[in-house]
Design a protein around this motif. Structure first.
Motif, PDB file in Angstrom:
ATOM      1  N   ASP A  87     -67.001 -55.016  26.191  1.00  0.00           N
ATOM      2  CA  ASP A  87     -67.576 -53.502  25.457  1.00  0.00           C
ATOM      3  C   ASP A  87     -66.599 -52.787  25.177  1.00  0.00           C
ATOM      4  N   ARG A  88     -65.393 -53.928  23.919  1.00  0.00           N
ATOM      5  CA  ARG A  88     -64.319 -53.076  23.373  1.00  0.00           C
ATOM      6  C   ARG A  88     -65.140 -52.750  22.647  1.00  0.00           C
ATOM      7  N   SER A  89     -66.251 -53.988  22.005  1.00  0.00           N
ATOM      8  CA  SER A  89     -66.193 -52.961  20.330  1.00  0.00           C
ATOM      9  C   SER A  89     -67.897 -52.022  20.562  1.00  0.00           C
ATOM     10  N   GLU A  90     -67.853 -51.503  21.274  1.00  0.00           N
ATOM     11  CA  GLU A  90     -69.010 -50.239  21.732  1.00  0.00           C
ATOM     12  C   GLU A  90     -67.994 -49.044  21.474  1.00  0.00           C
ATOM     13  N   GLY A 102     -64.595 -36.135  14.017  1.00  0.00           N
ATOM     14  CA  GLY A 102     -63.561 -35.120  15.095  1.00  0.00           C
ATOM     15  C   GLY A 102     -63.284 -35.178  16.153  1.00  0.00           C
ATOM     16  N   ILE A 103     -65.131 -35.357  16.790  1.00  0.00           N
ATOM     17  CA  ILE A 103     -65.653 -35.521  18.309  1.00  0.00           C
ATOM     18  C   ILE A 103     -66.810 -35.504  18.532  1.00  0.00           C
ATOM     19  N   ALA A 104     -67.202 -36.175  19.149  1.00  0.00           N
ATOM     20  CA  ALA A 104     -68.058 -37.197  20.227  1.00  0.00           C
ATOM     21  C   ALA A 104     -68.664 -37.089  21.392  1.00  0.00           C
ATOM     22  N   TYR A 105     -70.144 -36.912  22.033  1.00  0.00           N
ATOM     23  CA  TYR A 105     -70.323 -36.032  22.766  1.00  0.00           C
ATOM     24  C   TYR A 105     -71.644 -37.755  23.032  1.00  0.00           C
ATOM     25  N   HIS A 106     -71.509 -37.167  24.825  1.00  0.00           N
ATOM     26  CA  HIS A 106     -72.435 -37.831  25.173  1.00  0.00           C
ATOM     27  C   HIS A 106     -72.457 -39.595  25.620  1.00  0.00           C
ATOM     28  N   TYR A 107     -71.468 -39.627  25.619  1.00  0.00           N
ATOM     29  CA  TYR A 107     -71.090 -40.819  25.747  1.00  0.00           C
ATOM     30  C   TYR A 107     -71.426 -41.272  27.323  1.00  0.00           C
ATOM     31  N   THR A 108     -71.650 -42.515  27.695  1.00  0.00           N
ATOM     32  CA  THR A 108     -71.731 -43.212  28.906  1.00  0.00           C
ATOM     33  C   THR A 108     -72.173 -44.914  28.572  1.00  0.00           C
ATOM     34  N   GLY A 109     -71.050 -45.107  29.842  1.00  0.00           N
ATOM     35  CA  GLY A 109     -70.917 -46.806  28.946  1.00  0.00           C
ATOM     36  C   GLY A 109     -69.765 -47.275  30.646  1.00  0.00           C
ATOM     37  N   ILE A 121     -68.455 -44.517  33.139  1.00  0.00           N
ATOM     38  CA  ILE A 121     -68.703 -43.091  33.200  1.00  0.00           C
ATOM     39  C   ILE A 121     -69.720 -42.648  32.117  1.00  0.00           C
ATOM     40  N   TYR A 122     -70.063 -41.481  32.485  1.00  0.00           N
ATOM     41  CA  TYR A 122     -70.506 -40.404  32.470  1.00  0.00           C
ATOM     42  C   TYR A 122     -70.652 -39.451  30.986  1.00  0.00           C
ATOM     43  N   ASP A 123     -71.961 -38.778  30.509  1.00  0.00           N
ATOM     44  CA  ASP A 123     -71.247 -37.799  29.837  1.00  0.00           C
ATOM     45  C   ASP A 123     -69.819 -37.221  29.570  1.00  0.00           C
ATOM     46  N   GLY A 124     -69.621 -38.866  29.340  1.00  0.00           N
ATOM     47  CA  GLY A 124     -68.104 -38.542  27.442  1.00  0.00           C
ATOM     48  C   GLY A 124     -67.986 -37.636  27.150  1.00  0.00           C
ATOM     49  N   VAL A 125     -66.776 -37.197  26.553  1.00  0.00           N
ATOM     50  CA  VAL A 125     -66.632 -36.569  25.343  1.00  0.00           C
ATOM     51  C   VAL A 125     -65.196 -37.052  25.230  1.00  0.00           C
ATOM     52  N   VAL A 126     -65.059 -37.576  23.521  1.00  0.00           N
ATOM     53  CA  VAL A 126     -63.985 -37.758  22.988  1.00  0.00           C
ATOM     54  C   VAL A 126     -63.594 -37.057  21.769  1.00  0.00           C
ATOM     55  N   TRP A 127     -62.585 -37.046  21.256  1.00  0.00           N
ATOM     56  CA  TRP A 127     -61.976 -35.551  20.333  1.00  0.00           C
ATOM     57  C   TRP A 127     -60.922 -35.865  19.734  1.00  0.00           C
ATOM     58  N   ARG A 128     -60.385 -35.353  18.906  1.00  0.00           N
ATOM     59  CA  ARG A 128     -58.639 -36.545  18.422  1.00  0.00           C
ATOM     60  C   ARG A 128     -58.083 -35.218  18.373  1.00  0.00           C
ATOM     61  N   LEU A 129     -57.388 -35.386  18.247  1.00  0.00           N
ATOM     62  CA  LEU A 129     -55.507 -34.885  18.841  1.00  0.00           C
ATOM     63  C   LEU A 129     -54.649 -34.592  17.825  1.00  0.00           C
ATOM     64  N   SER A 130     -54.791 -33.234  17.881  1.00  0.00           N
ATOM     65  CA  SER A 130     -53.578 -33.402  16.008  1.00  0.00           C
ATOM     66  C   SER A 130     -52.891 -32.419  16.760  1.00  0.00           C
ATOM     67  N   LEU A 142     -62.789 -36.993  28.343  1.00  0.00           N
ATOM     68  CA  LEU A 142     -63.107 -36.842  29.342  1.00  0.00           C
ATOM     69  C   LEU A 142     -64.417 -37.393  30.097  1.00  0.00           C
ATOM     70  N   PHE A 143     -65.249 -37.142  30.684  1.00  0.00           N
ATOM     71  CA  PHE A 143     -65.815 -37.482  31.637  1.00  0.00           C
ATOM     72  C   PHE A 143     -66.106 -37.460  33.070  1.00  0.00           C
ATOM     73  N   TRP A 144     -67.565 -37.768  33.528  1.00  0.00           N
ATOM     74  CA  TRP A 144     -67.866 -37.777  34.796  1.00  0.00           C
ATOM     75  C   TRP A 144     -67.732 -38.941  35.480  1.00  0.00           C
ATOM     76  N   SER A 145     -67.457 -39.519  36.723  1.00  0.00           N
ATOM     77  CA  SER A 145     -68.239 -39.679  37.398  1.00  0.00           C
ATOM     78  C   SER A 145     -69.527 -40.551  38.034  1.00  0.00           C
ATOM     79  N   ASN A 146     -69.919 -39.205  38.325  1.00  0.00           N
ATOM     80  CA  ASN A 146     -71.463 -39.465  38.783  1.00  0.00           C
ATOM     81  C   ASN A 146     -71.838 -39.090  37.688  1.00  0.00           C
ATOM     82  N   GLU A 147     -73.670 -39.740  37.166  1.00  0.00           N
ATOM     83  CA  GLU A 147     -74.958 -39.350  36.339  1.00  0.00           C
ATOM     84  C   GLU A 147     -75.354 -37.621  36.109  1.00  0.00           C
ATOM     85  N   LEU A 148     -74.916 -36.905  37.533  1.00  0.00           N
ATOM     86  CA  LEU A 148     -75.478 -35.737  37.517  1.00  0.00           C
ATOM     87  C   LEU A 148     -74.441 -34.709  38.019  1.00  0.00           C
TER      88      LEU A 148
END
Length: 158
Positions: A87-90, A102-109, A121-130, A142-148
């Motif tokens: 799963d590391r390439s994804e 700068g930011i990506a939304y709605h990652y599940t994996g 992980i569900y509904d993940g958001v990843v963002w750049r820190l500066s 940030l991510f949620w551990s439950n889908e809904l």
């Protein structure tokens, strides 16, 4: 909570606000925001630093419970090891997208815990820190551990 930990979670929160237009999700009546994000948030907050093989620099209590690590163990872990080899390439594609935009939304994996068990992980958001001067110091997620399931006060992040 140490002052350095308080400072780091506050920086993570401010960077999220800068990139998203909203602060990290929390009830409106929280008085000690940074402490709540660290100790009580019902979702994971993680961050890793910069470099060729960045290590985690932050994890809230919820993230630690998902990954089954103690804080000292997690902070020594290269963040790539949070995903199984297949799963590391994804995961890397996601992080490259964040570097560009700068930011990506709605990652599940899938991710793996300390014991090699897979969880999603569900509904993940990843963002750049500066830093305030604009120099990068990592990426956060940030991510949620439950889908809904979400708290009543949660209104989304975008």
């Amino acid at each position: 909570m140490t002052s350095s930990l308080l400072s780091l979670i506050t920086q993570i929160d401010h960077n999220f606000l800068d990139r998203n237009g909203k602060a990290l999700p929390a009830p409106t009546d929280v008085s000690a925001r940074a402490q709540w994000l660290h100790e009580e948030a019902p979702y994971s907050i993680l961050a890793h630093g910069t470099g060729a093989d960045p290590h985690f620099i932050y994890a809230n209590q919820f993230a630690l419970s998902c990954f089954k690590y103690g804080i000292e163990e997690l902070l020594q872990l290269p963040s790539r090891l949070s995903a199984a080899p297949q799963d590391r390439s994804e995961r890397e594609r996601l992080l490259q997208d964040v570097t560009l935009h700068g930011i990506a939304y709605h990652y599940t994996g899938p991710r793996i815990d300390k014991h090699g068990n897979t969880f999603t992980i569900y509904d993940g958001v990843v963002w750049r820190l500066s830093h305030p001067d604009g120099s990068p110091f990592g990426q956060a997620a940030l991510f949620w551990s439950n889908e809904l399931e979400r708290p009543a006060w949660y209104t989304g992040v975008k």
